[in-house]
Design an enzyme around this catalytic site. Structure first.
Site, mmCIF file in Angstrom:
data_model
loop_
_atom_site.group_PDB
_atom_site.id
_atom_site.type_symbol
_atom_site.label_atom_id
_atom_site.label_comp_id
_atom_site.label_asym_id
_atom_site.label_seq_id
_atom_site.Cartn_x
_atom_site.Cartn_y
_atom_site.Cartn_z
ATOM 1 N N ALA A 37 1.006 -1.162 -0.218
ATOM 2 C CA ALA A 37 -0.158 0.081 0.042
ATOM 3 C C ALA A 37 0.909 1.217 -0.003
ATOM 4 O O ALA A 37 1.592 1.640 -0.983
ATOM 5 C CB ALA A 37 -0.736 0.000 1.200
ATOM 6 N N GLY A 41 2.603 2.918 6.535
ATOM 7 C CA GLY A 41 1.751 1.859 7.056
ATOM 8 C C GLY A 41 0.541 2.764 7.718
ATOM 9 O O GLY A 41 0.193 3.685 7.350
ATOM 10 N N CYS A 43 -0.241 3.662 10.626
ATOM 11 C CA CYS A 43 -0.140 4.841 11.607
ATOM 12 C C CYS A 43 -0.212 6.070 10.791
ATOM 13 O O CYS A 43 -0.662 7.021 11.210
ATOM 14 C CB CYS A 43 1.155 4.724 12.454
ATOM 15 S SG CYS A 43 1.633 5.937 13.523
ATOM 16 N N HIS A 443 8.843 27.257 35.394
ATOM 17 C CA HIS A 443 7.230 28.114 35.837
ATOM 18 C C HIS A 443 7.006 28.989 34.893
ATOM 19 O O HIS A 443 7.868 29.866 34.513
ATOM 20 C CB HIS A 443 7.484 28.638 37.110
ATOM 21 C CG HIS A 443 6.321 29.153 37.542
ATOM 22 N ND1 HIS A 443 5.232 28.583 38.012
ATOM 23 C CD2 HIS A 443 6.039 30.736 37.733
ATOM 24 C CE1 HIS A 443 3.990 29.342 38.427
ATOM 25 N NE2 HIS A 443 4.633 30.803 38.423
#
Length: 464
Positions: A37, A41, A43, A443
């Site tokens: 294909a 793949g 994913c 922070h």
């Protein structure tokens, strides 16, 4: 028939297969990769990447709708609309660029790619039926099976027409008015929540008594709250019996009562199964672990020089696990000493809020007979979460009571997927609670909740 000889033949061009081939090429191993294909793949083409693109588009659309109704931020917009065809084109463009990038990386590594479907003749010989009907016989010293997995069909509701697989749901021609999702696992909820944000009436049917049944209940409660707040209708402890266009999805509850749920489309997301049929694998007579290929800590099957990685070898069916296994196999073929024995593999559920699990949960630690402590820090006490309007959820740490060795992390909240790397690295490096608690965190960030969870486990959290 044309014949070629190579040292390594990889069947499957998904995350595991293409990473193995690239790494082998980098190490100077003559390598051939067969893919019928598209490179990347499931994913890259019809899974992880396009689903996250659709989720992002749906999230942005919902934000615009929210602001149109009056935002506390002072933002005012007119009622938005969505051009789903353009959304799909945008998503496909991302997939195309990434797939092309994989092809370029394979070329750079010197990997020969055969576009065609492979059929195994024996452990050293594979025939690849290439495009145009031409066949190539490949003889190899090492054979790597990376054939992945495929969605499970329900016998009463085969894919096609109004019955969608996850693949179909990622490329809709229209946005349906009503969608029934069968399965409240991560795939069903990720896509179900995305469609709800697009304005679709979404109903979820799940055989278990709660959503995300493979996760612990405390972790999934914020997801359940979000589903209910968004208007997603849940039918838990129910099974589907079939579908017809006139009445919709036929459902049976625990009391054996039957009812119908109207639906223009039905997304069946009840799991995935390994792709082991249709390419001659049975001729090798490899040892199996249930329905999966059995492999050892080196990713070796029961036949010498035949390897297997990724979804075809079992849970967890995650792209990053397959990638790591692919590198492991390539380096062993190159003569390096390698084993695939990770301390932890992160799992992320891209619902809203997101869920991350790395290592052991409190329940799993108890079941293993470990004396552990766990502590959670809520995002409601995190300044950055407040500025993002995302105060739901928490970060939780699990550690041994005797030496404070960290065994697991869990988190639920907006954007917590990006904390997975820190979680996994701390476990791989053998960190203790004191290591994380003593590390200065920037922070204001969501990551401060990681430090605060460790501090709380030690008994001296600062901000709660």
């Amino acid at each position: 028939m044309k014949e070629i000889t190579t040292r390594l033949l990889v069947i499957g061009g998904g995350p595991g297969g293409y990473v193995a081939a690239i790494r082998a090429g980098q190490l100077g191993i003559p390598t051939v990769l067969a893919e019928g294909a598209h490179l990347g793949g499931t994913c890259l083409n019809i899974g992880c990447i396009p689903s996250k693109a659709l989720i992002h588009a749906a999230h942005e659309f919902e934000r615009a709708r929210h602001q149109a109704q009056g935002s506390p931020l002072g933002i005012r917009v007119q009622e938005p609309s969505i051009d789903i065809a353009q959304t799909v084109r945008w998503k496909d463009g991302i997939v195309k660029r990434l797939s092309g990038g994989v092809a370029g990386l394979l070329r750079k590594a010197g990997v020969q790619v055969l576009k065609g479907w492979a059929r195994i003749e024996d452990g050293k010989t594979v025939t690849v039926q290439a495009e145009g009907g031409e066949s190539v016989r490949v003889r190899c010293e090492h054979l790597l099976l990376a054939t992945g997995s495929e969605p499970v069909e329900l016998p009463s509701m085969p894919f096609g027409g109004a019955i969608w697989s996850s693949t179909d749901a990622l490329s809709p021609d229209v946005v349906p008015k009503r969608l029934v999702v069968v399965g409240a696992g991560y795939i069903g909820l990720e896509l179900g929540m995305a469609y709800r944000k697009l304005g679709v009436e979404v109903t979820v049917v799940e055989a278990a008594q709660r959503v995300l049944p493979s996760y612990d209940e405390e972790l999934t409660q914020p997801v359940l709250d979000a589903l209910q707040k968004s208007g997603v209708v849940l039918h838990l402890g129910c099974s589907v019996q079939g579908y017809d266009a006139k009445h919709g999805v036929h459902v049976r509850n625990a009391r054996a009562d039957e009812f119908a749920l109207p639906a223009e489309r039905v997304l069946v997301a009840v799991g995935r199964r390994p792709r082991t049929a249709g390419f001659g694998l049975e001729s090798l007579q490899l040892d199996m672990a249930g329905r999966y290929l059995a492999v050892d800590a080196h990713c070796r099957t029961s036949m010498r020089n035949v390897w297997a990685i990724g979804d075809v070898t079992g849970e967890p069916m995650l792209a990053h696990r397959a990638m790591a296994q692919g590198e492991c196999v390539a380096e062993q073929i190159a003569g390096q000493s390698r084993r695939f024995e990770p301390m932890a593999i992160p799992a992320v559920c891209f619902t809203d809020p997101e869920v991350v699990v790395v290592g052991k949960t409190p329940g799993e630690a108890r079941a293993a007979g470990l004396d552990c402590i766990d502590a959670a820090f809520p995002f409601s006490a995190n300044g950055r979460a407040m500025t993002l309007e995302a105060t739901g959820g928490f970060v939780r740490v699990v550690a041994r009571r005797d030496n404070h060795l960290i065994l697991g992390w869990q988190a639920v909240g907006q954007g917590v997927a990006e904390l997975a790397a820190a979680f996994t690295q701390s476990i791989e490096m053998g960190a203790r609670l004191e290591d994380v608690a003593g590390t200065i965190h920037a922070h204001p960030t969501l990551g401060e909740a990681v430090q605060e969870a460790a501090l709380r486990a030690l008994g001296h959290a600062v901000h709660i």
